[in-house]
Write a protein that holds these residues in place. Structure first.
Motif, mmCIF file in Angstrom:
data_model
loop_
_atom_site.group_PDB
_atom_site.id
_atom_site.type_symbol
_atom_site.label_atom_id
_atom_site.label_comp_id
_atom_site.label_asym_id
_atom_site.label_seq_id
_atom_site.Cartn_x
_atom_site.Cartn_y
_atom_site.Cartn_z
ATOM 1 N N ARG A 109 53.224 47.155 39.643
ATOM 2 C CA ARG A 109 53.836 46.174 40.483
ATOM 3 C C ARG A 109 55.288 45.634 39.595
ATOM 4 O O ARG A 109 56.192 45.692 40.197
ATOM 5 N N LEU A 110 55.133 45.604 38.487
ATOM 6 C CA LEU A 110 56.263 45.129 37.507
ATOM 7 C C LEU A 110 57.238 46.138 37.672
ATOM 8 O O LEU A 110 58.561 45.781 37.752
ATOM 9 N N GLN A 112 57.706 48.430 39.710
ATOM 10 C CA GLN A 112 58.646 48.682 41.075
ATOM 11 C C GLN A 112 59.534 47.436 41.009
ATOM 12 O O GLN A 112 60.633 47.815 41.802
ATOM 13 N N GLU A 113 59.156 46.122 40.902
ATOM 14 C CA GLU A 113 59.982 45.040 40.998
ATOM 15 C C GLU A 113 61.243 45.372 40.138
ATOM 16 O O GLU A 113 62.195 44.943 40.740
ATOM 17 N N ARG A 114 60.848 45.675 38.854
ATOM 18 C CA ARG A 114 62.214 45.735 38.043
ATOM 19 C C ARG A 114 63.180 46.632 38.267
ATOM 20 O O ARG A 114 64.366 46.849 38.377
ATOM 21 N N ARG A 116 63.571 47.993 41.544
ATOM 22 C CA ARG A 116 64.304 47.558 42.900
ATOM 23 C C ARG A 116 65.292 46.540 42.450
ATOM 24 O O ARG A 116 66.676 46.629 43.132
ATOM 25 N N SER A 117 65.151 45.774 41.523
ATOM 26 C CA SER A 117 66.320 44.713 41.227
ATOM 27 C C SER A 117 67.239 45.234 40.211
ATOM 28 O O SER A 117 68.199 44.435 39.841
ATOM 29 N N ASP A 167 62.936 54.453 41.394
ATOM 30 C CA ASP A 167 61.780 53.970 42.102
ATOM 31 C C ASP A 167 60.903 55.358 42.240
ATOM 32 O O ASP A 167 59.634 55.049 42.538
#
Length: 228
Positions: A109-110, A112-114, A116-117, A167
């Protein structure tokens, strides 16, 4: 206060990987002891461990020096990783605990978040933690003991193109975690093999520094001594 040798070993290893010491450079016990704020005894023990791991070599008339791996030795490490990582994933699918799975999914999760951002500065570290957790979940101390220094040495010898932490890479991590969650050993093995092979093409040999300087270290292991 006696600082454990493994703490000193970790600090020196991290600094070698980070390029604080150039390849072929001397590592004297006196200077290392002063640098990390410890006595020479844990430094001596740490250097023996690092020599066994392949980060340090002992040369006649020079003593302990940072190793200078050849291109073939570096390539061999990537090949060994392609063999061991899938095995670790298969074992993890069979032996993982709920705690391991929670950590794996949290890292996915972390990551993927990093990704995408666009905050990619620590994606490689997150990926390393994912594979370290996968190895620990294998329930095989021997396998973990092989994979951990292997990843350190690969990080020392290679740079990875930024696209390798994209990603797509984190989607692959997510699929591996799902296979581990379902205890599907063969799928976990196959997915990890494909992931490691794809990542292998993104590795580029890191050029050796030859400026003769030692960079600042971020790994003081005895801050009490350093403050006095």
């Amino acid at each position: 206060m006696r600082v454990p040798a493994h703490s000193v070993c970790t600090a020196i290893r991290d600094d070698i990987v980070a390029g604080v010491y150039e390849r072929g450079g001397r590592l004297t016990e006196e200077l290392l002891a002063r640098r990390y704020g410890v006595s020479r005894v844990p430094v001596r023990e740490a250097l023996r461990t690092l020599e066994a791991e392949g980060f340090v070599v002992t040369r006649r008339h020079a003593g302990a020096c940072v190793a200078e791996p050849t291109e073939q030795e570096a390539a061999d490490l990537l090949e060994v990783r392609t063999l061991l990582e899938p095995l670790a994933a298969a074992r993890a699918a069979q032996r993982r605990t709920d705690a391991h799975l929670k950590v794996l999914r949290g890292l996915v999760r972390l990551g993927q978040e990093r990704s995408r951002s666009g905050r990619g500065e620590d994606l490689r570290s997150l990926g390393g933690w994912f594979h370290e957790t996968l190895a620990q979940a294998s329930g095989s101390p021997g396998l973990t003991a092989l994979l951990t220094p292997l990843r350190h040495k690969i990080a020392w010898m290679y740079v990875v193109e930024p696209s390798a932490a994209s990603d797509e890479s984190w989607s692959e991590h997510a699929a591996i975690a799902d296979a581990v969650a379902r205890r599907d050993a063969e799928r976990a093995r196959a997915l990890t093999a494909a992931h490691v092979e794809r990542a292998r093409t993104a590795h580029r040999l890191r050029p050796a520094r030859r400026d003769g300087r030692v960079r600042d270290s971020q790994h003081a292991v005895n801050t009490v001594s350093l403050r006095n």
